[in-house]
Design an enzyme around this catalytic site. Structure first.
Site, short mmCIF file in Angstrom:
data_model
loop_
_atom_site.label_atom_id
_atom_site.label_comp_id
_atom_site.label_asym_id
_atom_site.label_seq_id
_atom_site.Cartn_x
_atom_site.Cartn_y
_atom_site.Cartn_z
N LYS A 208 0.82 -1.22 0.00
CA LYS A 208 0.00 0.00 0.00
C LYS A 208 0.85 1.27 0.00
CE LYS A 208 -4.27 -1.98 1.66
NZ LYS A 208 -5.43 -1.87 2.56
N ARG A 244 -3.26 -9.82 5.93
CA ARG A 244 -3.68 -10.10 4.55
C ARG A 244 -2.59 -9.59 3.62
NH1 ARG A 244 -6.13 -7.24 0.48
NH2 ARG A 244 -7.66 -8.35 -0.83
#
Length: 264
Positions: A208, A244
């Site tokens: 991210k 995750r």
């Protein structure tokens, strides 16, 4: 030990691996590889939630994810479906998914919580303040960990009111969703406030944008995966139930090293 979720995106426009696993056979092979690397759950998604992503009609989303979920479930692999649509969640559970991962926490589709309640599946309630196309317009917080915890508490209450037992609820603080990189780091430092809510916590930092001020905007996936593994290890030490990730092997190694360091 913290559970690792492996990500399989059956989308053409995911920010990290868009188009690589559109073919069901390719997606299945990738999922099997993630399991060999140490994934305990495979999270299958058919709609990108990257900033600026367009919504996908539910029938198209289901065409992407249901064949993959069906094949994985037939092999006994625990599957989660990453979706904002109640109809896709329902179809996925029928196909064998055990968990519904809704990054909107049930806000995007008013039928989601009732559908999950009736299905018997677990649900991940993500922290969300609006669609991906304008999420950063909502990135205003007084104290982010406290504010996110308060908003997740509301989603937990809504899920309970819909008939979802507390043991079936997982929360996700939504790293990257309506949050600047600086806010994401502040939220991670305040992760204890999310843990204090009570349900299991899942964390997703994989590849991210919060890493870009550190590793560079044009950094390779390998560098972002290394950064992901470090944050996952720190999250595991903080007591997070699941992480995750896209690169399961790097994260598995990081978690194992922390466990060895701690004598576990």
């Amino acid at each position: 030990m913290t559970v690792i979720w492996g990500v399989v995106n059956t989308t053409p426009d995911s920010f990290s691996d868009g188009g690589k696993f559109l073919d069901p056979d390719a997606a299945l092979q990738h999922a099997q590889e993630l399991c060999r690397d140490g994934a305990a759950v495979i999270d299958v998604g058919g709609e990108s939630t990257r900033p600026g992503a367009r919504r996908v009609p539910a029938p198209e989303e289901q065409q992407r994810v249901i064949p993959v979920i069906t094949a994985l479930a037939a092999e006994g692999i625990p599957v989660s479906v990453d979706t904002l649509n109640a109809s896709t969640a329902q179809a996925a559970v029928v196909a064998g998914a055990r968990i519904v991962n809704d990054v909107s926490g049930g806000l995007a589709d008013p039928d989601m919580l009732a559908v999950v309640a009736a299905s018997g599946a677990d649900i991940v309630l993500g922290h969300w303040r609006g669609p991906s196309n304008d999420m950063y317009a909502q990135a205003h917080y007084e104290r982010i960990a406290r504010d996110v915890a308060q908003e997740l508490r509301q989603r937990i209450s809504a899920a309970a009111a819909a008939g979802i037992a507390p043991a079936r609820i997982i929360v996700d603080p939504g790293i990257g969703f309506a949050k600047t990189p600086e806010q994401n780091w502040e939220l991670l430092r305040g992760l204890g406030e999310i843990m204090a809510l009570g349900p299991r916590v899942m964390l997703g930092t994989s590849r991210k944008r919060l890493f870009e001020p550190i590793v560079g905007t044009g950094a390779s996936q390998e560098r972002k995966d290394a950064a992901t593994a470090i944050t996952s290890a720190l999250a595991a030490r903080a007591g997070v139930w699941a992480v995750r990730v896209h690169d399961v092997r790097a994260t598995r190694d990081a978690l194992s090293i922390v466990a060895a360091w701690d004598g576990r």
